[in-house]
Design an enzyme around this catalytic site. Sequence first.
Site, PDB file in Angstrom:
ATOM      1  N   GLY A  50       5.097  11.035  -0.041  1.00  0.00           N
ATOM      2  CA  GLY A  50       6.438  10.643  -0.475  1.00  0.00           C
ATOM      3  C   GLY A  50       6.716   9.293   0.142  1.00  0.00           C
ATOM      4  O   GLY A  50       5.904   8.377   0.040  1.00  0.00           O
ATOM      5  N   SER A  52       7.447   7.643   3.745  1.00  0.00           N
ATOM      6  CA  SER A  52       7.424   7.994   5.166  1.00  0.00           C
ATOM      7  C   SER A  52       8.709   7.591   5.894  1.00  0.00           C
ATOM      8  O   SER A  52       9.160   8.280   6.812  1.00  0.00           O
ATOM      9  CB  SER A  52       6.200   7.367   5.850  1.00  0.00           C
ATOM     10  OG  SER A  52       6.213   5.966   5.707  1.00  0.00           O
ATOM     11  N   CYS A  82      -0.927  11.363   2.832  1.00  0.00           N
ATOM     12  CA  CYS A  82      -0.346  10.056   2.505  1.00  0.00           C
ATOM     13  C   CYS A  82       0.843   9.733   3.428  1.00  0.00           C
ATOM     14  O   CYS A  82       0.637   9.455   4.594  1.00  0.00           O
ATOM     15  CB  CYS A  82      -0.006  10.020   1.028  1.00  0.00           C
ATOM     16  SG  CYS A  82       0.042   8.360   0.376  1.00  0.00           S
ATOM     17  N   ARG A 109       0.316   0.917   6.052  1.00  0.00           N
ATOM     18  CA  ARG A 109       1.051   1.390   4.872  1.00  0.00           C
ATOM     19  C   ARG A 109       0.758   0.511   3.655  1.00  0.00           C
ATOM     20  O   ARG A 109       0.515  -0.687   3.793  1.00  0.00           O
ATOM     21  CB  ARG A 109       2.565   1.365   5.135  1.00  0.00           C
ATOM     22  CG  ARG A 109       3.004   2.313   6.222  1.00  0.00           C
ATOM     23  CD  ARG A 109       4.521   2.257   6.400  1.00  0.00           C
ATOM     24  NE  ARG A 109       5.209   2.712   5.206  1.00  0.00           N
ATOM     25  CZ  ARG A 109       6.507   2.553   4.992  1.00  0.00           C
ATOM     26  NH1 ARG A 109       7.260   1.948   5.878  1.00  0.00           N
ATOM     27  NH2 ARG A 109       7.057   3.021   3.886  1.00  0.00           N
ATOM     28  N   ILE A 138      -1.684   6.887  -4.243  1.00  0.00           N
ATOM     29  CA  ILE A 138      -0.427   6.346  -4.768  1.00  0.00           C
ATOM     30  C   ILE A 138       0.237   5.528  -3.663  1.00  0.00           C
ATOM     31  O   ILE A 138       0.660   6.077  -2.654  1.00  0.00           O
ATOM     32  CB  ILE A 138       0.518   7.482  -5.223  1.00  0.00           C
ATOM     33  CG1 ILE A 138      -0.179   8.341  -6.278  1.00  0.00           C
ATOM     34  CG2 ILE A 138       1.831   6.913  -5.749  1.00  0.00           C
ATOM     35  CD1 ILE A 138       0.562   9.614  -6.619  1.00  0.00           C
ATOM     36  N   ARG A 139       0.256   4.237  -3.863  1.00  0.00           N
ATOM     37  CA  ARG A 139       0.755   3.336  -2.789  1.00  0.00           C
ATOM     38  C   ARG A 139       0.232   3.842  -1.438  1.00  0.00           C
ATOM     39  O   ARG A 139       0.975   4.044  -0.481  1.00  0.00           O
ATOM     40  CB  ARG A 139       2.284   3.262  -2.785  1.00  0.00           C
ATOM     41  CG  ARG A 139       2.808   2.484  -3.990  1.00  0.00           C
ATOM     42  CD  ARG A 139       4.130   1.824  -3.693  1.00  0.00           C
ATOM     43  NE  ARG A 139       5.135   2.794  -3.301  1.00  0.00           N
ATOM     44  CZ  ARG A 139       5.993   2.624  -2.304  1.00  0.00           C
ATOM     45  NH1 ARG A 139       5.951   1.524  -1.569  1.00  0.00           N
ATOM     46  NH2 ARG A 139       6.879   3.539  -2.038  1.00  0.00           N
ATOM     47  N   HIS A 174      -4.076  12.436  -2.254  1.00  0.00           N
ATOM     48  CA  HIS A 174      -3.242  13.582  -2.656  1.00  0.00           C
ATOM     49  C   HIS A 174      -4.034  14.685  -3.358  1.00  0.00           C
ATOM     50  O   HIS A 174      -3.991  14.776  -4.594  1.00  0.00           O
ATOM     51  CB  HIS A 174      -2.167  13.106  -3.641  1.00  0.00           C
ATOM     52  CG  HIS A 174      -1.137  12.204  -3.054  1.00  0.00           C
ATOM     53  ND1 HIS A 174       0.007  12.671  -2.462  1.00  0.00           N
ATOM     54  CD2 HIS A 174      -1.073  10.863  -2.982  1.00  0.00           C
ATOM     55  CE1 HIS A 174       0.735  11.658  -2.039  1.00  0.00           C
ATOM     56  NE2 HIS A 174       0.105  10.546  -2.338  1.00  0.00           N
ATOM     57  N   GLU A 176      -3.160  17.589  -3.775  1.00  0.00           N
ATOM     58  CA  GLU A 176      -2.191  18.461  -4.472  1.00  0.00           C
ATOM     59  C   GLU A 176      -1.884  17.964  -5.882  1.00  0.00           C
ATOM     60  O   GLU A 176      -1.273  18.678  -6.664  1.00  0.00           O
ATOM     61  CB  GLU A 176      -0.898  18.598  -3.642  1.00  0.00           C
ATOM     62  CG  GLU A 176       0.061  17.424  -3.673  1.00  0.00           C
ATOM     63  CD  GLU A 176      -0.380  16.238  -2.810  1.00  0.00           C
ATOM     64  OE1 GLU A 176      -1.495  16.249  -2.273  1.00  0.00           O
ATOM     65  OE2 GLU A 176       0.423  15.281  -2.708  1.00  0.00           O
TER      66      GLU A 176
HETATM   67  N1  GLN Z   1       3.868   4.226   0.453  1.00  0.00           N
HETATM   68  C1  GLN Z   1       4.366   5.415   1.070  1.00  0.00           C
HETATM   69  C2  GLN Z   1       4.775   5.162   2.516  1.00  0.00           C
HETATM   70  O1  GLN Z   1       4.440   4.167   3.069  1.00  0.00           O
HETATM   71  C3  GLN Z   1       3.343   6.525   1.026  1.00  0.00           C
HETATM   72  C4  GLN Z   1       3.001   6.858  -0.403  1.00  0.00           C
HETATM   73  C5  GLN Z   1       2.660   8.283  -0.661  1.00  0.00           C
HETATM   74  O2  GLN Z   1       2.930   9.180   0.137  1.00  0.00           O
HETATM   75  N2  GLN Z   1       2.103   8.519  -1.817  1.00  0.00           N
HETATM   76  O3  GLN Z   1       5.439   5.961   3.081  1.00  0.00           O
END
Ligand code: GLN
Length: 197
Positions: A50, A52, A82, A109, A138-139, A174, A176
């Site tokens: 999500g 952080s 993540c 990050r 994802i990012r 991920h 999940e």
């Molecule tokens: N970019 C988010 C962060 O720095 C992490 C992305 C993710 O959990 N998919 O918190």
Amino acid sequence: MRTPRIAILGIQGGIEEHLAMLQRIPDIVSYATYKTSELASADGIILPGGESTAIGKLIEDFALKDVIKQKAQAGTPIWGTCAGAILLAKSIENDTRRHLAVMDITIKRNAYGTQINSFVTYTVLPFLGNEAFPIVCIRAPIITAVEGTARILAHLNSDIIAVQQGNLIATTFHPELTEDSRFHLWFANLVKKQTSH
Ligand code: GLN
């Protein structure tokens, strides 16, 4: 042996997806929660992906930091995916914030760029067998240093994407968000082993 209970920190992020995965695994109980008592009684905890910064702030606001840190120190298996991995890291390269800070890893990050640089690829994770595992980023962060008793579990090219330090696991990707439940099964087995002690 009593049935192991796995709690998913239910504040923000991919909570339902982890729950759906765990519910496919027999002989465990799983639930999402942000209650201190329900985290305290868990035999394993998943910190979902999500944002952080948001999750870290709410961990503080809901006064959950101590209970999660105590579980980490007491040997309860805790797996951060993540953003969850960022919460576990003692050192974050590009953030002044520190969250749970229980794992001897340094993490960067958004290390692959912005949302459009998210990707799916496949690589073999030897501890899950010979069949390649889908890596959904994802990012995503990258783990840039591993110290103390922390051990690298997996690389993607030269990037560290999974680390284990005893009962603590960090993955930058991920599982999940895939159809492959092998990582969740592996974590559930770790929890089962710990619970039967
Ligand atoms: N970019 C988010 C962060 O720095 C992490 C992305 C993710 O959990 N998919 O918190």
